[in-house]
Scaffold this motif. Sequence first.
Motif, PDB file in Angstrom:
ATOM      1  N   MET A   1       0.831  -1.196   0.000  1.00 32.78           N
ATOM      2  CA  MET A   1       0.000   0.000   0.000  1.00 32.78           C
ATOM      3  C   MET A   1       0.869   1.251   0.000  1.00 32.78           C
ATOM      4  O   MET A   1       1.994   1.235   0.480  1.00 32.78           O
ATOM      5  N   LYS A   2       0.343   2.298  -0.559  1.00 35.62           N
ATOM      6  CA  LYS A   2       1.067   3.576  -0.589  1.00 35.62           C
ATOM      7  C   LYS A   2       0.864   4.294   0.739  1.00 35.62           C
ATOM      8  O   LYS A   2      -0.255   4.423   1.224  1.00 35.62           O
ATOM      9  N   ILE A   3       1.969   4.716   1.333  1.00 37.02           N
ATOM     10  CA  ILE A   3       1.876   5.511   2.562  1.00 37.02           C
ATOM     11  C   ILE A   3       2.766   6.746   2.392  1.00 37.02           C
ATOM     12  O   ILE A   3       4.000   6.642   2.387  1.00 37.02           O
ATOM     13  N   LYS A   4       2.145   7.874   2.245  1.00 35.82           N
ATOM     14  CA  LYS A   4       2.869   9.136   2.141  1.00 35.82           C
ATOM     15  C   LYS A   4       2.385  10.128   3.188  1.00 35.82           C
ATOM     16  O   LYS A   4       3.189  10.747   3.888  1.00 35.82           O
ATOM     17  N   ASN A   5       1.060  10.295   3.279  1.00 31.19           N
ATOM     18  CA  ASN A   5       0.487  11.274   4.209  1.00 31.19           C
ATOM     19  C   ASN A   5       0.075  10.594   5.511  1.00 31.19           C
ATOM     20  O   ASN A   5      -0.709   9.632   5.507  1.00 31.19           O
ATOM     21  N   VAL A   6       0.589  11.106   6.622  1.00 32.36           N
ATOM     22  CA  VAL A   6       0.268  10.551   7.942  1.00 32.36           C
ATOM     23  C   VAL A   6      -0.402  11.637   8.778  1.00 32.36           C
ATOM     24  O   VAL A   6       0.187  12.699   9.007  1.00 32.36           O
ATOM     25  N   LEU A   7      -1.615  11.359   9.219  1.00 28.91           N
ATOM     26  CA  LEU A   7      -2.346  12.286  10.079  1.00 28.91           C
ATOM     27  C   LEU A   7      -2.207  11.825  11.525  1.00 28.91           C
ATOM     28  O   LEU A   7      -2.497  10.677  11.853  1.00 28.91           O
ATOM     29  N   LEU A   8      -1.756  12.730  12.386  1.00 33.13           N
ATOM     30  CA  LEU A   8      -1.626  12.443  13.815  1.00 33.13           C
ATOM     31  C   LEU A   8      -2.672  13.249  14.575  1.00 33.13           C
ATOM     32  O   LEU A   8      -2.748  14.473  14.435  1.00 33.13           O
ATOM     33  N   ILE A   9      -3.472  12.576  15.389  1.00 32.05           N
ATOM     34  CA  ILE A   9      -4.570  13.218  16.105  1.00 32.05           C
ATOM     35  C   ILE A   9      -4.357  13.103  17.614  1.00 32.05           C
ATOM     36  O   ILE A   9      -4.009  12.044  18.136  1.00 32.05           O
ATOM     37  N   VAL A  10      -4.557  14.228  18.291  1.00 35.79           N
ATOM     38  CA  VAL A  10      -4.565  14.259  19.762  1.00 35.79           C
ATOM     39  C   VAL A  10      -5.997  14.528  20.200  1.00 35.79           C
ATOM     40  O   VAL A  10      -6.515  15.620  19.976  1.00 35.79           O
ATOM     41  N   PRO A  11      -6.684  13.547  20.794  1.00 39.09           N
ATOM     42  CA  PRO A  11      -8.090  13.742  21.159  1.00 39.09           C
ATOM     43  C   PRO A  11      -8.244  14.640  22.384  1.00 39.09           C
ATOM     44  O   PRO A  11      -7.329  14.797  23.203  1.00 39.09           O
ATOM     45  N   SER A  12      -9.427  15.211  22.509  1.00 35.89           N
ATOM     46  CA  SER A  12      -9.824  15.915  23.718  1.00 35.89           C
ATOM     47  C   SER A  12     -10.863  15.055  24.424  1.00 35.89           C
ATOM     48  O   SER A  12     -11.180  13.945  23.997  1.00 35.89           O
ATOM     49  N   THR A  13     -11.407  15.580  25.515  1.00 34.98           N
ATOM     50  CA  THR A  13     -12.571  14.955  26.121  1.00 34.98           C
ATOM     51  C   THR A  13     -13.804  15.624  25.531  1.00 34.98           C
ATOM     52  O   THR A  13     -13.702  16.368  24.553  1.00 34.98           O
ATOM     53  N   ASP A  14     -14.971  15.401  26.139  1.00 38.55           N
ATOM     54  CA  ASP A  14     -16.154  16.093  25.643  1.00 38.55           C
ATOM     55  C   ASP A  14     -16.029  17.585  25.953  1.00 38.55           C
ATOM     56  O   ASP A  14     -15.159  18.013  26.705  1.00 38.55           O
ATOM     57  N   LYS A  15     -16.894  18.395  25.380  1.00 38.70           N
ATOM     58  CA  LYS A  15     -16.757  19.849  25.457  1.00 38.70           C
ATOM     59  C   LYS A  15     -16.771  20.370  26.888  1.00 38.70           C
ATOM     60  O   LYS A  15     -16.088  21.335  27.203  1.00 38.70           O
ATOM     61  N   SER A  16     -17.555  19.752  27.767  1.00 38.88           N
ATOM     62  CA  SER A  16     -17.656  20.261  29.131  1.00 38.88           C
ATOM     63  C   SER A  16     -16.353  20.121  29.901  1.00 38.88           C
ATOM     64  O   SER A  16     -16.085  20.865  30.838  1.00 38.88           O
ATOM     65  N   TRP A  17     -15.513  19.155  29.489  1.00 41.09           N
ATOM     66  CA  TRP A  17     -14.247  18.936  30.182  1.00 41.09           C
ATOM     67  C   TRP A  17     -13.060  19.490  29.401  1.00 41.09           C
ATOM     68  O   TRP A  17     -11.948  19.514  29.894  1.00 41.09           O
TER      69      TRP A  17
END
Length: 442
Positions: A1-17
């Motif tokens: 498979m082609k792998i060029k673009n890597v997206l890294l995500i840092v999650p938050s909690t729900d909006k209230s927190w």
Amino acid sequence: MKIKNVLLIVPSTDKSWKKDLKNKIGTAPLGVASLSSMLKFHGYQVKIVDMLVECCTPKELLRVLNEFKPDIIGISATYTESILVTYKIVKYIKKIMDIIIIAGGVHVTFRPKEALDNGFDYVVLHEGEATIIELLEYLKVNLEPKNVPGIAYRDKDNKIIVNENREFINNLDSLPFPDLLSLKLSEYMTPLAIVTSRGCPGDCIYCSSRAMSGKKYRIRSAESVFSEVFYLSKQILFDDSLLRSYLAIYDDTFTVNRKRLKLFCKYMISSKMNVIPWKCESRIDVLDEECIALMKKAGCFAIHVGVESANQHIIDSLNKHIRFENVEKALSLLHKYGIQPLCSFIIGNHMDTKETLQKTLEYIKHIIVDYNARVAISPNTPLPGTELYENASKYNIIIHSDNWEDYSLMKVILSTHYLKREDIRNIYVEFSEKINSLEAGT
């Protein structure tokens, strides 16, 4: 498979927190930024989305996915309190596109099966820089990564495979500086931050640092640390929003290697870089007057120490290996040299009673009034990977919640042999109110 673009995500909690979590973390995601640098070094295109400061709705995430067109996604799954939101993000992405998603971070290192059961394809265990590069090489040629150390995954028969651990990186100087410039630094409370060591020889029962990063204390050289500080200082000149920032050094014990500490301070002083204020973390037993005086000259304005309790037998029960009488000596010296003590305490340790906590409160009052200390408290919260969580019955504690969102270091989730859950909650509220009043001068 082609792998060029890597997206890294840092999650938050729900909006209230979200605001509370942002305020507690306060700094850019250094682990993710380090992975980004390593990936870029190996020729990948990388985008970081930190949901604490940006892109938190499904519509906004969809826009990022459509515009960046990632070939693979990595998600930081470090914070236990945000892990349920993390799993929701994985399921949402899987519904709209067929893509491999990799988890990494503290929580999933100790709960890899849970992560795989909630939609992740692979889990990177412990340190990720070397592992992620090798894993992507296997995925490019569609090989099962059975020989890649430091990962967990499901094989073609849907069986969970946990490979042997990868050896920790000994030469930390070999790693590129974290890719902080790809982040919206002005959005963080402490935008300029570095980590200069990994591993911990300690065995405190409430901390997972040793289990996560190994018992060997591995350090970057003073030259490497100073070079990163110099590099970051030049970025300040090009961003007005960072001009009033200070540098935070987030090692568990930055001062433990005295030779390196002295050399770093001398570099800061001789280069006149000591105009940049900085703070660090330390232990009580590795602070002395010579080092404190030198650190002050080098620009240090605050040092955080974990005290945890004003009772020696409580400290001993935590395997912390410090003497309480040395706390007073160290805080007195910090005050003498104009370095603000930042002290943290745990409310509801497994051996705490109402009497021991009252003694701790009296000591907190003393250090705020007499040493201008800033104090942070948190209810005793056993997190996955800690001795206290993994062997709760040994310490006669009862954990009353299995909802990971409650593991926020602000909610009381346990009772002990000596204190009910409600007792700890009431004492925590009382401590918070009195500390806030004292620090406000009211």
